[in-house]
Design a protein around this motif. Structure first.
Motif, PDB file in Angstrom:
ATOM      1  N   VAL A 122       0.842  -1.196   0.000  1.00 15.93           N
ATOM      2  CA  VAL A 122       0.000   0.000   0.000  1.00 15.93           C
ATOM      3  C   VAL A 122       0.879   1.248   0.000  1.00 15.93           C
ATOM      4  CG1 VAL A 122      -1.932  -1.116   1.187  1.00 15.93           C
ATOM      5  CG2 VAL A 122      -0.147  -0.008   2.532  1.00 15.93           C
ATOM      6  N   ASP A 123       0.230   2.397  -0.193  1.00 16.29           N
ATOM      7  CA  ASP A 123       0.904   3.688  -0.165  1.00 16.29           C
ATOM      8  C   ASP A 123       0.603   4.392   1.156  1.00 16.29           C
ATOM      9  OD1 ASP A 123       1.907   3.370  -2.784  1.00 16.29           O
ATOM     10  OD2 ASP A 123      -0.012   4.018  -3.618  1.00 16.29           O
ATOM     11  N   VAL A 124       1.287   5.508   1.381  1.00 19.34           N
ATOM     12  CA  VAL A 124       1.131   6.232   2.638  1.00 19.34           C
ATOM     13  C   VAL A 124      -0.212   6.959   2.711  1.00 19.34           C
ATOM     14  CG1 VAL A 124       2.174   8.041   4.095  1.00 19.34           C
ATOM     15  CG2 VAL A 124       3.608   6.371   2.963  1.00 19.34           C
ATOM     16  N   ASP A 125      -0.920   7.092   1.609  1.00 25.23           N
ATOM     17  CA  ASP A 125      -2.266   7.666   1.661  1.00 25.23           C
ATOM     18  C   ASP A 125      -3.341   6.578   1.745  1.00 25.23           C
ATOM     19  OD1 ASP A 125      -2.102   6.688  -0.922  1.00 25.23           O
ATOM     20  OD2 ASP A 125      -2.500   8.603  -1.913  1.00 25.23           O
ATOM     21  N   GLU A 126      -2.937   5.348   2.022  1.00 28.05           N
ATOM     22  CA  GLU A 126      -3.853   4.230   2.145  1.00 28.05           C
ATOM     23  C   GLU A 126      -3.727   3.618   3.547  1.00 28.05           C
ATOM     24  OE1 GLU A 126      -3.802   2.755  -2.508  1.00 28.05           O
ATOM     25  OE2 GLU A 126      -2.308   1.961  -1.135  1.00 28.05           O
ATOM     26  N   PHE A 127      -4.878   3.367   4.176  1.00 23.03           N
ATOM     27  CA  PHE A 127      -4.919   2.829   5.526  1.00 23.03           C
ATOM     28  C   PHE A 127      -5.697   1.518   5.530  1.00 23.03           C
ATOM     29  CE2 PHE A 127      -3.615   7.063   6.307  1.00 23.03           C
ATOM     30  CZ  PHE A 127      -3.172   7.200   7.616  1.00 23.03           C
ATOM     31  N   LEU A 128      -5.095   0.483   6.111  1.00 23.76           N
ATOM     32  CA  LEU A 128      -5.761  -0.798   6.304  1.00 23.76           C
ATOM     33  C   LEU A 128      -6.500  -0.743   7.634  1.00 23.76           C
ATOM     34  CD1 LEU A 128      -2.723  -2.979   5.296  1.00 23.76           C
ATOM     35  CD2 LEU A 128      -4.881  -2.903   4.025  1.00 23.76           C
ATOM     36  N   VAL A 129      -7.830  -0.705   7.577  1.00 23.45           N
ATOM     37  CA  VAL A 129      -8.652  -0.507   8.765  1.00 23.45           C
ATOM     38  C   VAL A 129      -9.329  -1.827   9.117  1.00 23.45           C
ATOM     39  CG1 VAL A 129     -10.527   0.834   9.785  1.00 23.45           C
ATOM     40  CG2 VAL A 129      -9.069   1.869   8.009  1.00 23.45           C
ATOM     41  N   PRO A 130      -8.868  -2.521  10.170  1.00 29.48           N
ATOM     42  CA  PRO A 130      -9.547  -3.761  10.549  1.00 29.48           C
ATOM     43  C   PRO A 130     -10.968  -3.466  11.017  1.00 29.48           C
ATOM     44  CG  PRO A 130      -7.944  -3.124  12.221  1.00 29.48           C
ATOM     45  CD  PRO A 130      -7.750  -2.195  11.065  1.00 29.48           C
ATOM     46  N   THR A 131     -11.903  -4.321  10.645  1.00 30.43           N
ATOM     47  CA  THR A 131     -13.308  -4.068  10.947  1.00 30.43           C
ATOM     48  C   THR A 131     -13.915  -5.112  11.876  1.00 30.43           C
ATOM     49  OG1 THR A 131     -13.997  -5.268   8.964  1.00 30.43           O
ATOM     50  CG2 THR A 131     -13.677  -2.887   8.748  1.00 30.43           C
ATOM     51  N   ALA A 132     -13.320  -6.303  11.950  1.00 34.46           N
ATOM     52  CA  ALA A 132     -13.856  -7.350  12.810  1.00 34.46           C
ATOM     53  C   ALA A 132     -13.330  -7.251  14.241  1.00 34.46           C
ATOM     54  CB  ALA A 132     -13.527  -8.729  12.234  1.00 34.46           C
ATOM     55  N   SER A 133     -12.255  -6.514  14.423  1.00 33.31           N
ATOM     56  CA  SER A 133     -11.670  -6.276  15.738  1.00 33.31           C
ATOM     57  C   SER A 133     -10.752  -5.071  15.594  1.00 33.31           C
ATOM     58  CB  SER A 133     -10.885  -7.497  16.223  1.00 33.31           C
ATOM     59  OG  SER A 133      -9.665  -7.617  15.518  1.00 33.31           O
ATOM     60  N   SER A 139      -8.573  -9.921  12.781  1.00 40.38           N
ATOM     61  CA  SER A 139      -9.617  -9.768  11.766  1.00 40.38           C
ATOM     62  C   SER A 139      -9.415 -10.720  10.602  1.00 40.38           C
ATOM     63  CB  SER A 139      -9.652  -8.326  11.271  1.00 40.38           C
ATOM     64  OG  SER A 139     -10.115  -7.446  12.278  1.00 40.38           O
ATOM     65  N   LEU A 140      -8.151 -11.006  10.272  1.00 43.21           N
ATOM     66  CA  LEU A 140      -7.843 -11.874   9.139  1.00 43.21           C
ATOM     67  C   LEU A 140      -7.855 -13.357   9.503  1.00 43.21           C
ATOM     68  CD1 LEU A 140      -4.918  -9.768   7.658  1.00 43.21           C
ATOM     69  CD2 LEU A 140      -7.136 -10.126   6.570  1.00 43.21           C
ATOM     70  N   GLU A 141      -7.784 -13.677  10.775  1.00 44.88           N
ATOM     71  CA  GLU A 141      -7.642 -15.070  11.206  1.00 44.88           C
ATOM     72  C   GLU A 141      -8.732 -15.994  10.671  1.00 44.88           C
ATOM     73  OE1 GLU A 141      -6.710 -17.541  15.340  1.00 44.88           O
ATOM     74  OE2 GLU A 141      -7.129 -15.393  15.393  1.00 44.88           O
ATOM     75  N   PRO A 142     -10.010 -15.570  10.614  1.00 50.35           N
ATOM     76  CA  PRO A 142     -11.045 -16.487  10.104  1.00 50.35           C
ATOM     77  C   PRO A 142     -10.863 -16.880   8.645  1.00 50.35           C
ATOM     78  CG  PRO A 142     -12.041 -14.720  11.386  1.00 50.35           C
ATOM     79  CD  PRO A 142     -10.607 -14.341  11.176  1.00 50.35           C
ATOM     80  N   LEU A 143     -10.004 -16.191   7.908  1.00 57.67           N
ATOM     81  CA  LEU A 143      -9.810 -16.515   6.502  1.00 57.67           C
ATOM     82  C   LEU A 143      -8.942 -17.747   6.297  1.00 57.67           C
ATOM     83  CD1 LEU A 143      -9.344 -12.904   5.097  1.00 57.67           C
ATOM     84  CD2 LEU A 143     -11.357 -14.366   4.918  1.00 57.67           C
ATOM     85  N   GLY A 144      -8.345 -18.259   7.365  1.00 59.00           N
ATOM     86  CA  GLY A 144      -7.581 -19.497   7.254  1.00 59.00           C
ATOM     87  C   GLY A 144      -6.351 -19.358   6.385  1.00 59.00           C
ATOM     88  N   ASP A 145      -6.162 -20.313   5.473  1.00 54.42           N
ATOM     89  CA  ASP A 145      -4.920 -20.360   4.700  1.00 54.42           C
ATOM     90  C   ASP A 145      -5.081 -19.860   3.270  1.00 54.42           C
ATOM     91  OD1 ASP A 145      -6.415 -22.413   3.612  1.00 54.42           O
ATOM     92  OD2 ASP A 145      -4.830 -23.921   3.732  1.00 54.42           O
ATOM     93  N   ILE A 146      -6.109 -19.069   3.002  1.00 46.01           N
ATOM     94  CA  ILE A 146      -6.233 -18.540   1.641  1.00 46.01           C
ATOM     95  C   ILE A 146      -4.994 -17.710   1.295  1.00 46.01           C
ATOM     96  CG2 ILE A 146      -8.755 -18.545   1.745  1.00 46.01           C
ATOM     97  CD1 ILE A 146      -8.655 -15.518   1.981  1.00 46.01           C
ATOM     98  N   PRO A 147      -4.589 -17.676   0.011  1.00 46.81           N
ATOM     99  CA  PRO A 147      -3.306 -17.061  -0.334  1.00 46.81           C
ATOM    100  C   PRO A 147      -3.340 -15.565  -0.583  1.00 46.81           C
ATOM    101  CG  PRO A 147      -4.206 -18.152  -2.249  1.00 46.81           C
ATOM    102  CD  PRO A 147      -5.139 -18.473  -1.108  1.00 46.81           C
ATOM    103  N   ASN A 148      -4.508 -14.984  -0.782  1.00 49.17           N
ATOM    104  CA  ASN A 148      -4.550 -13.535  -1.019  1.00 49.17           C
ATOM    105  C   ASN A 148      -5.944 -12.988  -0.761  1.00 49.17           C
ATOM    106  OD1 ASN A 148      -6.184 -13.183  -3.589  1.00 49.17           O
ATOM    107  ND2 ASN A 148      -4.597 -14.552  -4.383  1.00 49.17           N
ATOM    108  N   VAL A 149      -6.003 -11.677  -0.556  1.00 48.98           N
ATOM    109  CA  VAL A 149      -7.269 -10.976  -0.355  1.00 48.98           C
ATOM    110  C   VAL A 149      -7.232  -9.700  -1.195  1.00 48.98           C
ATOM    111  CG1 VAL A 149      -8.806  -9.840   1.287  1.00 48.98           C
ATOM    112  CG2 VAL A 149      -7.480 -11.834   2.001  1.00 48.98           C
TER     113      VAL A 149
END
Length: 301
Positions: A122-133, A139-149
């Motif tokens: 990502v760039d510095v004008d982009e923020f990854l905002v977790p929504t499940a916690s 927040s990503l843990e329920p996705l298991g072993d999928i390789p990308n989002v």
């Protein structure tokens, strides 16, 4: 004629030999290319560190301000790698410029990816905002072993600011385009979180895992890279990607003056940016998700 046409095309997709996963690899890393981001990089780094980013791989494109010093003040040495990245490379035979951002992303995955479960580009004008916690990892843990989002941009505009207000981005820029999946110019695009140990091809907005074009949204729904463009793919169940595209009007002018990463695109850059700005500002909605999370984390009042 063919050579002339090829010379106008950038090399924007790179293949990658995936790194072997290190024992006990875990957590999230961010790879970002920066240039003269002293005004905003402290808030960006503090926010992502607070939501659980374990390491920052920063490619410095010849910054002349305090960008590097601020990062070293904010982040512990074990959480930060800064790499000089001012080169501009091309294929001599064809005269085709190699996309410097794509090159940085491939370098990050190939050299640092073995230590992490996830790597974000990502760039510095982009923020990854977790929504499940409050945590990206949780927040990503329920996705298991999928390789990308694939994460759709949520494009934020001026929010009424002529010049940069006091208090940073998250507290002040609250108006975004109403429909993140709109087909208006410049609106619908994605950035990706990937398992770097399964990454096989790199572009800025689309990456391939396991030599496949399959991707997932943050609810675990699978699609092809082409099919993710459909409205039904949209989700913010685990993570929302906020893109503060303009910040203030003065910031936008400074952004245009800096120009694109690709020298060949300089003349077209203002027209492209302004088309996107007009699309954002045409219909906006208030979005307090990032501001409220920053408040819960004690980052803003």
């Amino acid at each position: 004629m063919l050579r002339k046409l090829l010379s106008r095309a950038k090399i924007s997709k790179l293949g990658l030999r995936t790194p072997q996963p290190a024992p006990g690899r875990h957590g999230v890393a961010i790879a970002a290319i920066v240039r003269n981001e002293a005004r905003y990089i402290e808030e960006w780094a503090r926010f992502h560190h607070a939501v659980g980013v374990r390491h920052f791989v920063i490619y410095d494109d010849a910054s002349t301000d305090a960008t590097r010093d601020i990062l070293r003040d904010v982040l512990a040495p074990e959480a930060l790698t800064i790499i000089p990245w001012a080169q501009r490379l091309s294929d001599i035979r064809l005269g085709r410029e190699i996309h410097n951002q794509v090159l940085a992303y491939a370098h990050a995955a190939g050299n640092f990816g073995s230590e992490f479960r996830w790597m974000a580009f990502v760039d510095v004008d982009e923020f990854l905002v977790p929504t499940a916690s409050n945590s990206l990892v949780q927040s990503l843990e329920p996705l298991g072993d999928i390789p990308n989002v694939s994460l759709p941009w949520h494009m934020f505009g001026f929010s009424g600011h002529e010049t940069a207000p006091d208090g940073g981005v998250l507290a002040n820029y609250l108006m975004r385009v109403r429909d993140p999946m709109s087909d208006a110019p410049g609106i619908r695009a994605f950035k990706m979180l990937v398992d770097p140990c399964r990454l096989t091809a790199v572009r800025v907005h689309s990456m391939e895992s396991d030599a496949s074009s399959e991707t997932w949204n943050d609810a675990g729904v699978k699609a092809t890279l082409e099919a993710r463009e459909k409205p039904g793919f949209y989700s913010t169940q685990a993570v929302q990607l906020n893109h503060y595209y303009t910040r203030s009007k003065a910031d936008l002018e400074a952004k245009i003056a800096r120009g694109p990463n690709l020298v060949a695109k300089t003349d077209q850059y203002r027209r492209k940016v302004m088309r996107t700005v007009n699309s954002i500002e045409a219909e906006t909605v208030e979005d307090l998700r990032a501001r409220d999370l920053a408040r819960r984390l004690g980052l803003i009042d």
